[in-house]
Design a protein around this motif. Sequence first.
Motif, PDB file in Angstrom:
ATOM      1  N   GLY A  66       0.809  -1.194  -0.028  1.00  0.00           N
ATOM      2  CA  GLY A  66      -0.063   0.149  -0.062  1.00  0.00           C
ATOM      3  C   GLY A  66       0.714   1.279  -0.017  1.00  0.00           C
ATOM      4  N   HIS A  84       6.333  11.816  14.173  1.00  0.00           N
ATOM      5  CA  HIS A  84       5.084  11.281  13.781  1.00  0.00           C
ATOM      6  C   HIS A  84       4.855   9.857  14.583  1.00  0.00           C
ATOM      7  CE1 HIS A  84       2.699  14.247  11.576  1.00  0.00           C
ATOM      8  NE2 HIS A  84       3.831  14.522  11.000  1.00  0.00           N
ATOM      9  N   MET A 113       1.984  17.589  10.761  1.00  0.00           N
ATOM     10  CA  MET A 113       1.889  17.193   9.151  1.00  0.00           C
ATOM     11  C   MET A 113       1.840  18.352   8.432  1.00  0.00           C
ATOM     12  SD  MET A 113      -0.429  14.185   7.360  1.00  0.00           S
ATOM     13  CE  MET A 113      -0.669  14.204   5.803  1.00  0.00           C
ATOM     14  N   GLU A 129      -5.149   8.014  -0.573  1.00  0.00           N
ATOM     15  CA  GLU A 129      -6.386   8.287  -0.317  1.00  0.00           C
ATOM     16  C   GLU A 129      -6.783   8.609   1.366  1.00  0.00           C
ATOM     17  OE1 GLU A 129      -8.959   8.691  -2.665  1.00  0.00           O
ATOM     18  OE2 GLU A 129     -10.299   9.435  -1.140  1.00  0.00           O
ATOM     19  N   VAL A 165      -5.118   0.813  -1.472  1.00  0.00           N
ATOM     20  CA  VAL A 165      -4.838  -0.788  -1.424  1.00  0.00           C
ATOM     21  C   VAL A 165      -5.469  -1.271  -0.081  1.00  0.00           C
ATOM     22  CG1 VAL A 165      -3.192  -2.434  -1.510  1.00  0.00           C
ATOM     23  CG2 VAL A 165      -2.751  -0.295  -2.708  1.00  0.00           C
ATOM     24  N   LYS A 203      -8.362  -1.174   4.862  1.00  0.00           N
ATOM     25  CA  LYS A 203      -7.005  -0.571   4.373  1.00  0.00           C
ATOM     26  C   LYS A 203      -6.097  -1.383   4.602  1.00  0.00           C
ATOM     27  CE  LYS A 203      -4.796   2.595   6.073  1.00  0.00           C
ATOM     28  NZ  LYS A 203      -4.341   3.973   6.591  1.00  0.00           N
TER      29      LYS A 203
END
Length: 347
Positions: free
Chosen positions: A28, A55, A142, A158, A197, A206
Amino acid sequence: MSEPVQTPQTFPTRIFSGIQPSGGLTLGNYLGALKRFVEKQDEGIETIYCLVDMHAITVWQEPEKLRQQTREGAAAFIAAGIDPKRSILFNQSQVSAHVELGWIFNCVARMGWMSRMTQWKDKAGKNAEAQSLGLFAYPSLMAADILVYKATHVPVGEDQKQHLELCRDIAIKFNNDYGVNFFPVVEPVIEGAATRVMSLRDGTRKMSKSDPSDQSRINLTDNADMIAAKIRKAKTDPLPLPDSVEGLKDRPEARNLVSIYAALSGHSVAKVVHDFAGAQFGTFKPALADLAVATLTPITTEMNRLMQDPAEIDRILGEGAERADALARPNLEQVYDILGMIRSRRR
Ligand code: TYM
């Protein structure tokens, strides 16, 4: 006002994206992100790529594993085709401008915005009280990762779309609050056949490095036998493949495998459906396994070779961090100036 008002068009195209070294990378990550990072670099665009270790620690990480996974992530970038001379490749904690701007954005973003993040809601679940404050504030860091470089385009899968919308909101609010046109309003770049994916065990979830089942994902460290076995055992339905893309509707597992095939081969989903119309999974799965092995094995082999020399990987990350810092620091100094902070210390 210290910054002349710019029109958005004056921001030069610059790409930033990041991957968490919180586990091994999956198919993915490769199809949704890494493969496309390489394409952007090869198009000649200025590209900055980051292993976002700050993160990763929003959820506890075993220190030695984190170090290892960061190096492995860097090896995956290089093995997949990122050239550390043409792109800037580094780990986030070596460029402190990210967290400095992250704090400033914590003071721009609103609690309500953060509470609406679906990834926060999914991860925190019913146990929000026990999560780290960092996990809640994560999308603001982010935004800082991206905007500290005034990056204009962000290739992601996505699942990161909502975080990029928040990044746009933060840029707009900052610009409005201080009457400047300092930060660009970034464009998410979510393209290709495999922007989401799915798990090999459940086509509605996912594919993720944090899924407890290793059978649910293909890892970039899996060998050819493991890849083939996982695809052979992947969940499917009893029907043959359809003869039109619409025929994949309501068949999440079939759609996932066809999309993976399309992304790996560089063809459209429509072409793959056309080529395999009416085929049984007994035919399609071995073809997919062959393609996945042929694509991923050279990357895995190169990763393993690079991992033999961790000092060299650290050197590459350090050099990337110096180049990243040289771009980020002046932007951050301007932000401090906009905010009204005295910067009289000699450097
Ligand atoms: P992360 O580490 O979860 O994932 C890294 C990238 O891989 C994509 N991705 C997928 N794409 C398609 N299908 C999947 N199953 C799949 N799983 C992951 C993600 O969309 C992502 O592009 N918050 C980010 C890291 C980050 C970042 C940034 C990204 C931090 N700062 C700034 C862009 C810009 C994350 O957790 O990604």
